[in-house]
Design an enzyme around this catalytic site. Sequence first.
Site, PDB file in Angstrom:
ATOM      1  N   GLU A 314       0.718  -1.250  -0.104  1.00 16.67           N
ATOM      2  CA  GLU A 314       0.008   0.128  -0.089  1.00 16.67           C
ATOM      3  C   GLU A 314       0.957   1.209   0.041  1.00 16.67           C
ATOM      4  O   GLU A 314       0.954   1.940   0.829  1.00 16.67           O
ATOM      5  CB  GLU A 314      -1.001  -0.147   1.057  1.00 16.67           C
ATOM      6  CG  GLU A 314      -1.828  -1.077   1.389  1.00 16.67           C
ATOM      7  CD  GLU A 314      -2.419  -1.425   2.710  1.00 16.67           C
ATOM      8  OE1 GLU A 314      -3.630  -2.159   2.811  1.00 16.67           O
ATOM      9  OE2 GLU A 314      -1.935  -0.651   3.636  1.00 16.67           O
ATOM     10  N   GLY A 316       1.701   5.070  -0.782  1.00 19.20           N
ATOM     11  CA  GLY A 316       0.896   6.464  -0.751  1.00 19.20           C
ATOM     12  C   GLY A 316       2.048   7.469  -1.225  1.00 19.20           C
ATOM     13  O   GLY A 316       2.177   7.917  -2.228  1.00 19.20           O
ATOM     14  N   TYR A 362       5.090  16.934  12.939  1.00 17.53           N
ATOM     15  CA  TYR A 362       6.042  16.029  12.950  1.00 17.53           C
ATOM     16  C   TYR A 362       7.611  16.274  12.998  1.00 17.53           C
ATOM     17  O   TYR A 362       8.565  15.447  13.019  1.00 17.53           O
ATOM     18  CB  TYR A 362       6.123  14.815  11.765  1.00 17.53           C
ATOM     19  CG  TYR A 362       4.556  14.252  11.435  1.00 17.53           C
ATOM     20  CD1 TYR A 362       3.823  13.927  12.408  1.00 17.53           C
ATOM     21  CD2 TYR A 362       4.028  14.366  10.097  1.00 17.53           C
ATOM     22  CE1 TYR A 362       2.853  13.321  12.017  1.00 17.53           C
ATOM     23  CE2 TYR A 362       2.970  13.779  10.032  1.00 17.53           C
ATOM     24  CZ  TYR A 362       2.376  13.184  10.849  1.00 17.53           C
ATOM     25  OH  TYR A 362       0.816  12.657  10.623  1.00 17.53           O
ATOM     26  N   CYS A 389      -0.692  33.035  12.605  1.00 16.50           N
ATOM     27  CA  CYS A 389      -0.387  33.793  13.894  1.00 16.50           C
ATOM     28  C   CYS A 389      -0.016  32.502  14.923  1.00 16.50           C
ATOM     29  O   CYS A 389      -0.731  32.119  15.697  1.00 16.50           O
ATOM     30  CB  CYS A 389      -1.708  34.316  14.588  1.00 16.50           C
ATOM     31  SG  CYS A 389      -1.258  35.481  16.040  1.00 16.50           S
TER      32      CYS A 389
END
Length: 469
Positions: A314, A316, A362, A389
């Site tokens: 899978e 991505g 992250y 902000c």
Amino acid sequence: MLPPADPLAPEWLVVPDDANALAAGVWPASANRAADGEIVLGGMPVSEIVREHGTPVLVLDEDEVRSRAREFHDAFAAATAQHGTTARVYYAGKAFLSTAVARWVTEEGLGVDVCTRGELEVALAAGVDAARIGFHGNNKLPSEIERAVAAGVGAIIVDSAIEIERIAAAASRLDIVQRVLVRVNSGVHAETHDFLATAHEDQKFGMPFADAETAVARIRELPSLEFAGLHCHIGSQIFGVAGFRESAARVLELHQTLRAGGEIPILNLGGGFGIAYTSVDDPTPITRLASEIVDAVASGCAERGIPLPMLAFEPGRAIVGTAGVTLYEVGTTKPVSLDSGASRLYVSVDGGMSDNARPALYGAQFSARIASRTSVAEPTLSRVVGRHCESGDIVVDHEYLPDDVAPGDLLAVPATGAYCASLASNYNHVPRPAVVAVSGGSSRVIVRGETIDDLLARDAGISTNEGAR
């Protein structure tokens, strides 16, 4: 002679020989600089893209997406054929999904992974064969399960014991036998950010092996369900194959045990294959990934005396990530000096964490280049920041840019095709930018950008006869 490295720069960031150069592997293969110094993407100069679509804008190179989809499909097909089985590759739609992208990847031979009703509907609207769709999620709503079963999705990945009963009930009501896989935690912790590692035991996805055995037994009792195999995903942005090999070995132990109750046709080892975000990143080539992972699984099956199942994967980010380049316009620049004598140039652009949340979420690192011209000015340590902000509104934490970068320059941030548009928000009521596909020297909008009127239309306190002020 190059200036010395800035003391504020991380060790991995080196002063570039040429602050105009586009690092191979970080940018789409079509990216280059024209004779006048302007970056060209998919055969289209960035100034033309911006003239048509404004900034910020996420530019997606269609040929790059298609090429990477073909590479994954062909690499895993060849690797599994060597061992007498087949592969099924699904595009993980959470990285970025639109009807255009769903069509591109399926036309190149991939299926599509979804994890919400919204993603499912996008895939179906694109004309994706439901049998080539896998449905993920740790908390699939009953209505989502009903829709997925009714649509005829090829597999639902079971994430908890509760879901077994819900899927079985929906399938029974619809007089359908629904194929399911059971997601397990192999205990292999990917060497990545904690929030990206998804196979260690103390997290929300999947089941420990002991619970999985009970779950499979229950699935096999229910006439409306078909147990098709196990699923395991060890994390994201992974380089190398060691983690995949170890995880596969552990999952095969469970696979062998479960075969006592019947054949198991599929083993899905998930995705998480990494890409280059900076010039020092060194992702594993797709052909090596495929051959070494499949070889490891085949060896493990041979050692246990069991047949090699169909293998599923899978990817991505590895399909769409490098295809994306976000274009911004520089608004202000601000040199900041510290008491130590070190300094950094802050370069503010007209987007930010609302179109790229990954640095804030992250601590992700990105690269940047002036896109509208080249410069002979000395490189200076820079931080590209957004207009929100929020002190954590950082687009590129550390980069050497020419010290004459100025308001009005176009700035390009590569490798933004994955988890940028899909994580975008309206923080500070900033409209989300358009996603524009380029190919063969032309562009087209594949996801429309929002306007202020779009934002106001959702505010129930605004009269319908009032326009944007």
